[in-house]
Design a protein around this motif. Sequence first.
Motif, PDB file in Angstrom:
ATOM      1  N   LYS A 136      50.005 113.859   8.878  1.00 28.69           N
ATOM      2  CA  LYS A 136      50.542 114.489  10.085  1.00 28.69           C
ATOM      3  C   LYS A 136      51.736 115.375   9.732  1.00 28.69           C
ATOM      4  CE  LYS A 136      51.820 112.900  14.725  1.00 28.69           C
ATOM      5  NZ  LYS A 136      53.262 112.943  14.762  1.00 28.69           N
ATOM      6  N   LYS A 137      52.605 114.849   8.877  1.00 35.14           N
ATOM      7  CA  LYS A 137      53.801 115.598   8.476  1.00 35.14           C
ATOM      8  C   LYS A 137      53.411 116.882   7.731  1.00 35.14           C
ATOM      9  CE  LYS A 137      57.869 114.169   9.561  1.00 35.14           C
ATOM     10  NZ  LYS A 137      58.762 115.140  10.212  1.00 35.14           N
ATOM     11  N   PHE A 138      52.470 116.751   6.801  1.00 33.54           N
ATOM     12  CA  PHE A 138      52.049 117.931   6.039  1.00 33.54           C
ATOM     13  C   PHE A 138      51.507 119.000   6.992  1.00 33.54           C
ATOM     14  CE2 PHE A 138      51.347 115.129   2.108  1.00 33.54           C
ATOM     15  CZ  PHE A 138      52.458 115.626   1.452  1.00 33.54           C
ATOM     16  N   ILE A 139      50.721 118.547   7.962  1.00 32.87           N
ATOM     17  CA  ILE A 139      50.150 119.494   8.924  1.00 32.87           C
ATOM     18  C   ILE A 139      51.266 120.141   9.744  1.00 32.87           C
ATOM     19  CG2 ILE A 139      48.694 119.669  10.994  1.00 32.87           C
ATOM     20  CD1 ILE A 139      46.904 117.496   9.677  1.00 32.87           C
ATOM     21  N   ARG A 163      42.238 107.566  -8.090  1.00 33.69           N
ATOM     22  CA  ARG A 163      43.498 107.886  -7.439  1.00 33.69           C
ATOM     23  C   ARG A 163      43.214 108.645  -6.155  1.00 33.69           C
ATOM     24  NH1 ARG A 163      45.265 104.518 -10.219  1.00 33.69           N
ATOM     25  NH2 ARG A 163      47.049 104.562 -11.632  1.00 33.69           N
ATOM     26  N   VAL A 164      44.179 108.568  -5.220  1.00 32.57           N
ATOM     27  CA  VAL A 164      44.073 109.365  -4.007  1.00 32.57           C
ATOM     28  C   VAL A 164      44.814 110.664  -4.258  1.00 32.57           C
ATOM     29  CG1 VAL A 164      44.794 109.530  -1.598  1.00 32.57           C
ATOM     30  CG2 VAL A 164      43.955 107.380  -2.512  1.00 32.57           C
ATOM     31  N   ILE A 165      44.183 111.759  -3.917  1.00 31.17           N
ATOM     32  CA  ILE A 165      44.844 113.056  -4.063  1.00 31.17           C
ATOM     33  C   ILE A 165      44.876 113.752  -2.714  1.00 31.17           C
ATOM     34  CG2 ILE A 165      44.653 115.355  -5.122  1.00 31.17           C
ATOM     35  CD1 ILE A 165      43.860 114.007  -7.652  1.00 31.17           C
ATOM     36  N   ILE A 166      46.048 114.240  -2.353  1.00 27.49           N
ATOM     37  CA  ILE A 166      46.171 115.095  -1.171  1.00 27.49           C
ATOM     38  C   ILE A 166      46.523 116.473  -1.702  1.00 27.49           C
ATOM     39  CG2 ILE A 166      47.242 115.455   1.082  1.00 27.49           C
ATOM     40  CD1 ILE A 166      48.111 112.554   1.102  1.00 27.49           C
ATOM     41  N   LEU A 167      45.680 117.416  -1.402  1.00 24.91           N
ATOM     42  CA  LEU A 167      45.901 118.794  -1.855  1.00 24.91           C
ATOM     43  C   LEU A 167      46.066 119.640  -0.599  1.00 24.91           C
ATOM     44  CD1 LEU A 167      45.835 120.415  -4.539  1.00 24.91           C
ATOM     45  CD2 LEU A 167      43.384 120.665  -4.248  1.00 24.91           C
ATOM     46  N   GLY A 168      47.049 120.499  -0.610  1.00 26.15           N
ATOM     47  CA  GLY A 168      47.272 121.302   0.594  1.00 26.15           C
ATOM     48  C   GLY A 168      47.704 122.715   0.256  1.00 26.15           C
ATOM     49  N   ASN A 169      47.372 123.659   1.156  1.00 25.57           N
ATOM     50  CA  ASN A 169      47.928 125.010   1.040  1.00 25.57           C
ATOM     51  C   ASN A 169      48.397 125.456   2.420  1.00 25.57           C
ATOM     52  OD1 ASN A 169      46.042 126.951   2.421  1.00 25.57           O
ATOM     53  ND2 ASN A 169      44.581 125.951   1.056  1.00 25.57           N
ATOM     54  N   ARG A 170      49.383 126.350   2.422  1.00 25.22           N
ATOM     55  CA  ARG A 170      49.953 126.760   3.708  1.00 25.22           C
ATOM     56  C   ARG A 170      49.382 128.102   4.176  1.00 25.22           C
ATOM     57  NH1 ARG A 170      53.118 130.721   2.280  1.00 25.22           N
ATOM     58  NH2 ARG A 170      54.502 130.649   0.480  1.00 25.22           N
ATOM     59  N   GLN A 421      41.863 120.189  12.170  1.00 27.21           N
ATOM     60  CA  GLN A 421      43.011 120.490  11.335  1.00 27.21           C
ATOM     61  C   GLN A 421      42.897 119.943   9.927  1.00 27.21           C
ATOM     62  OE1 GLN A 421      46.247 118.941  13.704  1.00 27.21           O
ATOM     63  NE2 GLN A 421      46.800 121.028  14.257  1.00 27.21           N
ATOM     64  N   ILE A 422      42.068 118.967   9.729  1.00 27.36           N
ATOM     65  CA  ILE A 422      42.129 118.265   8.456  1.00 27.36           C
ATOM     66  C   ILE A 422      40.725 118.014   7.925  1.00 27.36           C
ATOM     67  CG2 ILE A 422      42.410 116.131   9.816  1.00 27.36           C
ATOM     68  CD1 ILE A 422      43.862 114.935   7.465  1.00 27.36           C
ATOM     69  N   GLY A 423      40.540 118.283   6.650  1.00 27.85           N
ATOM     70  CA  GLY A 423      39.267 117.954   6.033  1.00 27.85           C
ATOM     71  C   GLY A 423      39.481 116.714   5.207  1.00 27.85           C
ATOM     72  N   PHE A 424      38.697 115.685   5.382  1.00 32.91           N
ATOM     73  CA  PHE A 424      38.900 114.517   4.531  1.00 32.91           C
ATOM     74  C   PHE A 424      37.599 113.821   4.221  1.00 32.91           C
ATOM     75  CE2 PHE A 424      39.468 112.854   8.807  1.00 32.91           C
ATOM     76  CZ  PHE A 424      38.811 111.635   8.786  1.00 32.91           C
ATOM     77  N   SER A 425      37.627 113.171   3.107  1.00 32.63           N
ATOM     78  CA  SER A 425      36.464 112.435   2.656  1.00 32.63           C
ATOM     79  C   SER A 425      36.952 111.150   2.013  1.00 32.63           C
ATOM     80  CB  SER A 425      35.709 113.279   1.631  1.00 32.63           C
ATOM     81  OG  SER A 425      34.943 112.440   0.835  1.00 32.63           O
ATOM     82  N   LEU A 426      36.541 110.037   2.540  1.00 37.12           N
ATOM     83  CA  LEU A 426      36.973 108.766   1.977  1.00 37.12           C
ATOM     84  C   LEU A 426      35.817 108.092   1.260  1.00 37.12           C
ATOM     85  CD1 LEU A 426      39.126 107.511   4.971  1.00 37.12           C
ATOM     86  CD2 LEU A 426      39.840 108.809   2.997  1.00 37.12           C
ATOM     87  N   LEU A 427      34.906 108.905   0.787  1.00 39.80           N
ATOM     88  CA  LEU A 427      33.769 108.369   0.045  1.00 39.80           C
ATOM     89  C   LEU A 427      34.262 107.616  -1.174  1.00 39.80           C
ATOM     90  CD1 LEU A 427      31.438 111.438   0.185  1.00 39.80           C
ATOM     91  CD2 LEU A 427      30.840 109.150   0.930  1.00 39.80           C
ATOM     92  N   THR A 428      33.635 106.512  -1.470  1.00 38.55           N
ATOM     93  CA  THR A 428      34.046 105.753  -2.645  1.00 38.55           C
ATOM     94  C   THR A 428      33.746 106.565  -3.892  1.00 38.55           C
ATOM     95  OG1 THR A 428      33.502 103.783  -1.440  1.00 38.55           O
ATOM     96  CG2 THR A 428      33.750 103.544  -3.798  1.00 38.55           C
TER      97      THR A 428
END
Length: 429
Positions: A136-139, A163-170, A421-428
């Motif tokens: 939420k903060k990143f957004i 590992r969990v990776i959060i990648l973002g661009n503005r 707003q957000i693309g996510f995938s929690l696939l194992t």
Amino acid sequence: MAEETTISLFCGAGGMSLGFAQAGLKPLIAADHDQDACLTYEQNIGLKPFHTDLNEPSADFLAAIDAAHDPLALIGGPPCQGFSSAGQKNADDKRNRLIFAYLGLVERLKPKWFLFENVEGLLTSNRGKSVFLLAKKFIELGYLIRIEKVNFASFGLPQGRKRVIILGNRLGVAFQFPIPQFSFNSGKHKNINSLPPGPTLADAIFPLGQASDKMEDAVPYRSPAPENDYDARMRAGSSTFRQHTTTPTQTQAAAIAALKPGQTMQHLPEAYWPKSFKRRAYRRVKDGTPTEKRGGAPSGLKRLQGQLASLTITSAAAREFIHPVFNRPLTYRECARLQSFPDHFNFAGSNQSIATQIGNAFPAMAAQVFAEHIARIDSSFGADRNVTRSGLIDYELTRATAMSPPLAQTDTLLASLSDKQIGFSLLTA
Ligand SMILES: C[S@@+](CC[C@H](N)C(=O)[O-])C[C@H]1O[C@@H](n2cnc3c(N)ncnc32)[C@H](O)[C@@H]1O
């Protein structure tokens, strides 16, 4: 691309920075509060990190940050205990401070990209609220983000490491993660598919041969020529290497000799168990509480299997992971190789500090894949790359086929952030 600025926070020994440098994106500013890690970083990456507590960053570090114009990427993430539910917005809550300090730096710097790394537990920490609030903060800061669980073995690391990776661009431009290149099997983590198999533990460490007595000994390779592609990559032209020694284990010699590949201390008769292991094992039996709830799986020796990828390298690996063939734990060099540090990369500090730096590292090999990916996408932005968009409209939502209840909870929370707003995938992974 070479003159692009990248900034490495929580830089550690420099695994992530090395991978970025290998992709032509050498960090220009780095920071960590660990003295040994800073020294390792300086001696290998060629840049002196700011030795500072990022909870209260030093004035000279902040001045350097303010002078860094329009950086391409901020890389590295804080170790994250998770937001406490009582203190979601409370920056004074000790557990939240590092996260807020990190978000404050993202806000101050406004990098085009950020790459945030954390352990898998982030996804289920605090019933999903940690990752939800972070996202939420990143957004709110103007970033389009993508969150994925990644197994670095799929990029050719001879080790199962999620590992969990959060990648973002503005820039508000949707993107995918790098595509997996290899199938792998570490026993615990596997993804066997039509991709070529990644390197095995044997490919990675057998060419190093017998351990040496001293850290500083320059050891020759088992054979003068590289034995496989991974070996060649790790040699990178070296003819000898150092830090190929192990922690003394006289008291556990009998247990080590008894272990067969794939076996752990639990497979051995109790007569082999040291006191500390026995205590832990019995505690588990008595009240039935899973050891994970106590803050970690029971420690104990494990003999690795040469034909598989390694189990995840942690700071305990140089004590507990036994070589598939030799009756000894892995050497520091073997652990470093499994984390894709090339053989010329030496570590500063005590043996325990070296084991921690190696275990903590983001594998350079995976970092290079991400750096090249970011550079490739970024260059496709053209004139738009100097714009910050407020409308975050692109997304891709990928549903996992099977999710654990805690992960499903996270999934619901993230979805509530608006799937626009957000693309996510929690696939194992
Ligand atoms: C997971 S490691 C990072 C590894 C690094 N990204 C790499 O690729 O090798 C986390 C790092 O955060 C650092 N750290 C933890 N708390 C910190 C703080 N308050 N200020 C600065 N660094 C901190 C640790 O010293 C450690 O090196």
